[in-house]
Design an enzyme around this catalytic site. Sequence first.
Site, PDB file in Angstrom:
ATOM      1  N   GLY A 462       5.575   0.180 -15.457  1.00  0.00           N
ATOM      2  CA  GLY A 462       6.245   1.470 -15.592  1.00  0.00           C
ATOM      3  C   GLY A 462       6.756   1.989 -14.269  1.00  0.00           C
ATOM      4  O   GLY A 462       7.352   3.055 -14.186  1.00  0.00           O
ATOM      5  N   GLY A 714       4.140   0.071   0.178  1.00  0.00           N
ATOM      6  CA  GLY A 714       3.565   0.313  -1.156  1.00  0.00           C
ATOM      7  C   GLY A 714       3.309   1.789  -1.381  1.00  0.00           C
ATOM      8  O   GLY A 714       2.777   2.491  -0.527  1.00  0.00           O
ATOM      9  N   GLU A 717       0.059   4.346  -5.218  1.00  0.00           N
ATOM     10  CA  GLU A 717      -1.126   5.193  -5.305  1.00  0.00           C
ATOM     11  C   GLU A 717      -1.146   6.366  -4.330  1.00  0.00           C
ATOM     12  O   GLU A 717      -1.886   7.321  -4.515  1.00  0.00           O
ATOM     13  CB  GLU A 717      -2.375   4.295  -5.125  1.00  0.00           C
ATOM     14  CG  GLU A 717      -2.522   3.392  -6.333  1.00  0.00           C
ATOM     15  CD  GLU A 717      -3.320   2.136  -6.093  1.00  0.00           C
ATOM     16  OE1 GLU A 717      -4.517   2.152  -6.393  1.00  0.00           O
ATOM     17  OE2 GLU A 717      -2.750   1.129  -5.633  1.00  0.00           O
TER      18      GLU A 717
END
Lengths: 757, 327
Positions: A462, A714, A717
């Site tokens: 997603g 990245g 998170e």
Amino acid sequence: MTHILSTPVNRIDGHDKVTGAATYAADFALADMTYGRLVTTAAARGRVTRIDTDAAMRVPGALHVLTHDNMPEIAALESFYAGGPLQSSFVPLTSTEIRYAGQPVALVVAETLEAAREAAARVAVTVEAEPANADIFAENAEAKPAPSPAPTDVGDADDVLSSAAVAIEADYTTPVQHHNPMELFSATAEWSEDDQLTLYTPSQWVKSVGFGVAAQLGIPAENVRVRSPYVGGAFGSKGSLSHHVTLTAIAARHVGRPVKLYVTRQQMYTVASFRPASQHTISLGAERDGTLTAFKHVQRAQTSRFDDVVHSGVATTTRMYRADAIHGHDELIPVDTNSPGFMRAPNEVPPMFAVESAVDELAEELGIDPVELRLKNDTDHDPVTGVPFSSRSLRQCLERGADLFGWHDRDAAIGSMRANDELIGYGVATATYPTMMMPSSARVRLDGEGRARVQVAAHDVGTGAYTAAAIVAAETLGLPVERIEVELGDSVLPAGPISGGSMTTAGMSSAIQKACRDVRDQVLAAAVAKDDGPLAGENVESLDVEDGVVRGSNGRSVSLPELVAAMPGGVAEVETGWHHPKLSQKKVDGFYQGNLAMAGPVTDSHAMFSFGAEFVEVRVNRHTRSIRVPRMVGVFAAGTIVNAKAAASQVEGGMIWGLSSALHEETVIDPATARFVNANVAEYLMPVNADIPEVTTEFVEEHDEIVNPLGIKGIGELGIVGTAAAVANAVRHATGVRLRSLPIRMEHLVTARQARR
Amino acid sequence: MQHFVWDRVDTLAEAAQHAARPGAAVVAGATTVSDLMKLGVLEPSRLVDITRIDGIDRIEETDDDIRFGALVRMADAAEHETLKIDYPALSEALWRAASPQLRNAARLGGNVLQRTRCPYFRDTDANCNKRKPGSGCSAIDGWAGMHAVLGTSEQCIALYPGDWAVALSAFDAEVEIIGPDGPRALPFEDLHRLPGDTPDEETTLGPAEIITAIRVAKTPRGRASTYHKVRDRESYAFAAASAAVAVELADDEVSDVRIALGGVATKPWRAREAEAALKGRRLTEDAAQRAGEAAFADAVTRQDNAWKVPLGIATVSEALMIAKARV
């Protein structure tokens, strides 16, 4: 040269998703399909003494009930945290043991979903239950040392604390929380006549599921194919091999037909992982001017009685600020639940709530602005090992965030900012996430029409991985993004990273870039060697390639696809792998056998982390103390941003979940039965659209070629990490109440006010 | 899920006849019943679908009252002009309930019969005197964070979760019922029972009785009314505490006031002590606070739900000030 990298790009799979054309794992319709249903137990501890399946088998359409009585022997494997593929090392149905409430004890297969459901309700399970406890805060719950990591020590933190000019110490707690992805867990298993198994299951790591199921069943790994082209939310819950997948494969083998099994919403709370409850003791020592002298963090977190699941936040929090003396260590509290697991920023969300709350408490104690205190203790070297950060833009995040938010309008006095019947609070907290790099491989094929196909066994959970892959290929090959076709989520594709640890984009993109460059070099080498071609006799090094057009020193130019068309077969294809140079070859080899292998976040030369700063305004009703958040600002630094649009969505979504975690989410444990009480999405609160305020996000520019050639850190998170503490700090500013346990709700504020009266 | 018969009836007479058959349950929107059937809490063998019955799907006004047919959708009633202007509490209680999808499906007659959200009632593996008389109460032994502090008994502390019934309790309302013995009417306040020793008996409806309409007497207090719903999230959440309030002032003093509570009691809760504390006084913030305190004077709390008392007091007090501003 036109760049697509770092620009906002619409999702290449967006149309398929909104029209329903995208096939999620449970969407595959197979001929002769049967349907499975799990039967779970209410008891949290004890043993199954009898399972009566007669009534179930009398339901019209019932085909099979798999229980411990007829379960074939399977190989025992390790849990994810011990280096294996399994969600937990304890595998239901392999014995009569009951280790947690909601544990599967049978799997029913029937001709229809309705019959499976009805038959499952008629399976009569007799148990011998024993007293159980699922709550780490219960009196009889005891902590034990975590087997790893080793405690972190720099100097003598206790000694420095005892003589610090200012010292604070406090305990913070976080509850059990669940992922609640919209897409339920499911598994569809189909065996071919020659013992080939195809599994359709939503997964964050198809390769590991394939290797794991094969090892459990004792069949060659190449006999198992795992397909997961789209995932409707995972957040860690679909990262390891959950037992319902293997049980479905076993049931399908028995009935000799494909079996499709959905896990119900209620079962979602127990058959796989969750965010463990935790408790943190934070001690900070400082000079009067705000210079941190001591930092101490002890984390005690929930685990199961059969796996040591350690989400060491200490390894990250001790690197947040400079301090003369540092101590951190982890303890575990085993209770009667399934093994917890990773849930978006598992090692960061609870620990950073504690640390960033404590830093705010220190700022108040010192009378120093919370942003200033954080800036004062910023550092460009890892406080634990002394190596430099590969890049660290925390200062830029804090300063830019403060400007965007209007932090400087904040009146520091508690309860001083008001509007009508509302108390206004401003809070800040920092965010950080370790940059870890997993190897990846990729196969890229370029044809003579100027189309490229990219294949990686990575996953789009997603997040926009399909689009990120297309962007990197388009950028490297000089093609429009529309000309790139991407295949992900299939274990027969070249191995990709787990969709966890915010590692997909960095690993996958590095491999795709390398493969695209190799394809280009292959084409150019063929072109200069072709005697009658436009680039005959040219030297590859002297060719100029821009936007897919190759210019020779002779002034002639020709497109890359034209050169491909002239090649034998008319296509150029390369499969290659990439890994971070600090990763050992042994680890890299292990990766290709389905094992976890990561470089970073701290190597012998650098510490690699992303950073951010989050600002929150809360409004607390003067009467009822209900809490609303009208706006949030997040500024992040995470190296190269591949897709500016998807990245903004990603960190925005992270902050929204952070707000949910701060104000709403808690899985309630029944003290008498050790069961989760609110295992449904009506009583497990998550925000609705009306709760979500204006969210402003930005990325600061950051270049970091140490992490990987593209400089990608990245962002999966990072966004969620700082929100809860920012909310807690804002609530303190508004009301004067310091809440050290999540979630923060009006019930706590209204009780605190009553206590003061 | 067991097999069941779906009876579609066209007349009230037919409905009453089918409703009297063993194992029958009457449904309109079926939003609660289907949910509880999926959980195995309700196992009717026959569902009597009354949504095709003519004549009970309208809101009718006379000079004296407003009559809500049992089949009026929650969403439609919430948007009714008279309610929005003259009885905001009745409109607010509807649009602040559930979700748009549920409000489009659920009907008013069924809405006032909504079952509790006590997790132990909804879980067939737990003990629950309401679901299975005599089996005990897992909430009293377990987690009671969302449970009632008013109207509880030793057998049951389950919360009445609805909103509209609470708002109705702040007005003079009547329930029209049809049953085997013909039609009858009942003061709304007498519809719901306290749990006492028989928490399984939630209402005074007979087994085959069906609500056909709810009638609310018109009152000038309606305009100065509010349904104040306090909850952790902005929408699609049950009340942590709610107060339906309607006030009438004369010479700056409270000449009449109605206060009903939700989210804190075992049934829609009329707070007469709070009303008495206000009558004849000036409606100040202090007086409102004291009225709230009077409403919760008899609260029985547990560790998990003690917060409902200060929250409930604040809710009553804030609701009174909102209503006052509408006078």
